[in-house]
Design a protein around this motif. Structure first.
Motif, mmCIF file in Angstrom:
data_model
loop_
_atom_site.group_PDB
_atom_site.id
_atom_site.type_symbol
_atom_site.label_atom_id
_atom_site.label_comp_id
_atom_site.label_asym_id
_atom_site.label_seq_id
_atom_site.Cartn_x
_atom_site.Cartn_y
_atom_site.Cartn_z
ATOM 1 N N GLY A 82 5.518 6.225 6.924
ATOM 2 C CA GLY A 82 4.118 6.221 6.519
ATOM 3 C C GLY A 82 3.958 6.833 5.144
ATOM 4 N N PHE A 83 3.078 6.261 4.344
ATOM 5 C CA PHE A 83 2.847 6.848 3.019
ATOM 6 C C PHE A 83 1.418 6.613 2.568
ATOM 7 N N PHE A 84 0.930 7.576 1.780
ATOM 8 C CA PHE A 84 -0.366 7.493 1.117
ATOM 9 C C PHE A 84 -0.140 7.148 -0.353
ATOM 10 N N ALA A 85 -1.066 6.400 -0.935
ATOM 11 C CA ALA A 85 -0.980 6.071 -2.357
ATOM 12 C C ALA A 85 -2.356 6.166 -2.990
ATOM 13 N N ASP A 86 -2.382 6.693 -4.191
ATOM 14 C CA ASP A 86 -3.640 6.774 -4.951
ATOM 15 C C ASP A 86 -3.921 5.425 -5.590
ATOM 16 N N VAL A 87 -4.399 4.508 -4.771
ATOM 17 C CA VAL A 87 -4.745 3.171 -5.240
ATOM 18 C C VAL A 87 -5.797 2.600 -4.296
ATOM 19 N N ALA A 88 -6.758 1.884 -4.855
ATOM 20 C CA ALA A 88 -7.789 1.274 -4.023
ATOM 21 C C ALA A 88 -7.155 0.287 -3.051
ATOM 22 N N PRO A 89 -7.661 0.179 -1.840
ATOM 23 C CA PRO A 89 -7.098 -0.768 -0.876
ATOM 24 C C PRO A 89 -7.099 -2.194 -1.434
ATOM 25 N N SER A 90 -6.062 -2.936 -1.084
ATOM 26 C CA SER A 90 -5.953 -4.336 -1.500
ATOM 27 C C SER A 90 -6.564 -5.276 -0.471
ATOM 28 N N THR A 91 -7.256 -4.720 0.491
ATOM 29 C CA THR A 91 -7.821 -5.500 1.580
ATOM 30 C C THR A 91 -9.140 -4.883 2.015
ATOM 31 N N ASP A 92 -10.012 -5.716 2.582
ATOM 32 C CA ASP A 92 -11.291 -5.212 3.085
ATOM 33 C C ASP A 92 -11.213 -4.830 4.554
ATOM 34 N N GLN A 93 -10.135 -5.204 5.230
ATOM 35 C CA GLN A 93 -9.899 -4.837 6.622
ATOM 36 C C GLN A 93 -8.438 -4.444 6.790
ATOM 37 N N ILE A 94 -8.152 -3.684 7.822
ATOM 38 C CA ILE A 94 -6.780 -3.274 8.104
ATOM 39 C C ILE A 94 -5.921 -4.508 8.381
ATOM 40 N N ILE A 95 -4.721 -4.523 7.826
ATOM 41 C CA ILE A 95 -3.777 -5.613 8.041
ATOM 42 C C ILE A 95 -2.652 -5.135 8.957
ATOM 43 N N PHE A 96 -2.424 -5.862 10.043
ATOM 44 C CA PHE A 96 -1.261 -5.667 10.908
ATOM 45 C C PHE A 96 -0.353 -6.876 10.699
ATOM 46 N N ALA A 97 0.857 -6.650 10.215
ATOM 47 C CA ALA A 97 1.725 -7.756 9.825
ATOM 48 C C ALA A 97 3.042 -7.744 10.586
ATOM 49 N N TRP A 98 3.338 -8.889 11.228
ATOM 50 C CA TRP A 98 4.676 -9.133 11.782
ATOM 51 C C TRP A 98 5.507 -9.802 10.702
ATOM 52 N N HIS A 99 6.728 -9.307 10.524
ATOM 53 C CA HIS A 99 7.618 -9.894 9.527
ATOM 54 C C HIS A 99 9.045 -9.749 10.042
ATOM 55 N N PRO A 100 9.918 -10.727 9.733
ATOM 56 C CA PRO A 100 11.311 -10.614 10.193
ATOM 57 C C PRO A 100 11.987 -9.318 9.764
ATOM 58 N N ASP A 101 11.579 -8.762 8.625
ATOM 59 C CA ASP A 101 12.172 -7.494 8.168
ATOM 60 C C ASP A 101 11.628 -6.294 8.931
ATOM 61 N N GLY A 102 10.540 -6.482 9.674
ATOM 62 C CA GLY A 102 9.921 -5.381 10.404
ATOM 63 C C GLY A 102 8.425 -5.347 10.187
#
Length: 391
Positions: free
Chosen positions: A187-207
């Motif tokens: 988990g990490f925090f970043a000082d950057v405005a969100p790139s999305t208007d809603q939370i994204i839950f993503a399935w990906h082959p890498d994890g």
């Protein structure tokens, strides 16, 4: 000192309980092992169910939430080649709110200080005594090195799973259930405005990957990593590269914005539930009784539900009716196990295992959850939250 309710722990559970008890006409004293600055400054994300917001509204504690929080109607669920919006409100659920747990803790703490709540921070060597009797008490060493004793009618442990309260329930009575997950979260925090208007839950082959936010200017991310991984293996550049890949940056006109990473850590995922949540004059609430993985964002909401139920029960007990107090453990645990099951099933749908057959099962489940009204309604109900007194 003498009080009606002695509360161990000045996190959101303990502070909210003291606030709700005051509204029931019940005095309390709060003791906390850490400093006020440490407790108020713990940097954590937070997703609040509609039922939790209702509690805060009714308690007069939601001004900061409604001013600075972010209301969300739903979430995005995605996998390579697909991105679906699940609208909780239209599916019969209710919206959720993104509001940092540290901000909520400060809001409640400020309200308790303003009300003159007795709170003692930096209390060491806390011990519970005679919880089986009608006159329990706790002892400790305060910040000045003075020995203190607090006699109470009831003691409530809001001091986390490793706190002294849970360990004060005798082993023949206490039973703990535990499930360790086969993966961890970076988990990490970043000082950057969100790139999305809603939370994204993503399935990906890498994890699995998740993009959420703490505010309009601070973003929060999670990446699935092996249990034996270490944060030193993850440079900031590697973190952003993996996040961009798993979230599909550059696809369908969507771009992940990056910025300075301010905090990063690896969290093993586990679920632990202790029963019962009451033993004689000792009650447990929040993480003192249960820890659920953050996939379903249920930890803070379970704590709010616990102390809401407990304040009602102790208020009724004060008026001569002990039935709610006697039912507290069973009532609270129904909601805990509902949250534990949802966290497990939602995690199982999103985290890859390296099994090709399992991958296809996960994708079939995500397809159903995001295209079927029945599947979406279940997802909406679990995220926006079942009633506080779930039955």
């Amino acid at each position: 000192m003498k009080t009606r309710v002695a509360i161990i722990g000045a996190g959101p559970a303990g502070l909210l309980l003291s606030h709700l008890l005051e509204r029931e006409g019940i005095e309390s004293i709060v003791v906390e092992a850490k400093s006020s600055e440490f407790v108020r400054g713990r940097f954590r994300a937070g997703l609040l169910e509609a039922a939790s917001v209702d509690v805060l509204d009714a308690a007069g504690l939601s001004a900061g939430l409604h001013k600075n929080g972010l209301e969300h109607r739903g979430i995005y669920v995605q996998w390579p080649g697909a991105k679906r919006s699940v609208d909780f409100v239209s599916l019969g659920g209710r919206p959720v709110w993104v509001y940092g747990q540290s901000e909520l803790t400060r809001d409640i703490s400020d309200a308790r200080f303003a009300a003159g709540q007795q709170m003692y921070y930096n209390v060491e060597d806390v011990a519970l005594h005679d919880v089986d009797s009608t006159a329990p008490y706790l002892t400790g060493i305060d910040a000045t090195g003075r020995a203190i004793r607090i006699d109470a009618d009831v003691i409530v442990g809001c001091d986390g799973f490793a706190g002294v309260s849970r360990g004060s329930i005798p082993e023949p009575i206490q039973r703990s259930y535990e499930r360790r997950y086969p993966h961890s979260w970076l988990g990490f925090f970043a000082d950057v405005a969100p790139s999305t208007d809603q939370i994204i839950f993503a399935w990906h082959p890498d994890g699995f990957a998740m993009h959420t936010m703490r505010s309009a200017s601070i973003s929060r991310f999670h990446l699935q990593v092996p249990n034996d991984d270490h944060i030193t293996n993850w440079s900031d550049d590697r973190i952003w590269e993996a996040t961009a890949t798993r979230l599909g940056s550059g696809e369908n006109g969507w771009t992940l914005h990056t910025g300075p990473i301010t905090e990063k850590s690896i969290l093993p995922l586990r679920c632990r539930v202790t029963t019962p949540m009451r033993h004689a004059r000792l009650f447990l609430a929040g993480d003192a009784a249960h820890v659920v993985p953050p996939t379903g964002a249920k930890g803070l909401n379970l704590a709010i539900a616990d102390v809401t139920l407990l304040a009602r029960a102790l208020g009724a007990w004060k008026r001569g009716d002990e039935s709610l107090a006697n039912a507290y453990s069973d009532t609270a645990l129904r909601r805990v196990w509902r949250a534990a099951e949802f966290s497990w099933s939602w995690s199982s749908a999103l985290h890859t295992t390296g099994d090709a057959f399992g991958d296809q099962l996960q994708l079939a489940q995500l397809e159903w959850l995001t295209s079927s009204p029945s599947g979406g309604a279940g997802l909406a109900e679990n995220f926006s939250g079942v009633p506080i007194a779930f039955a």
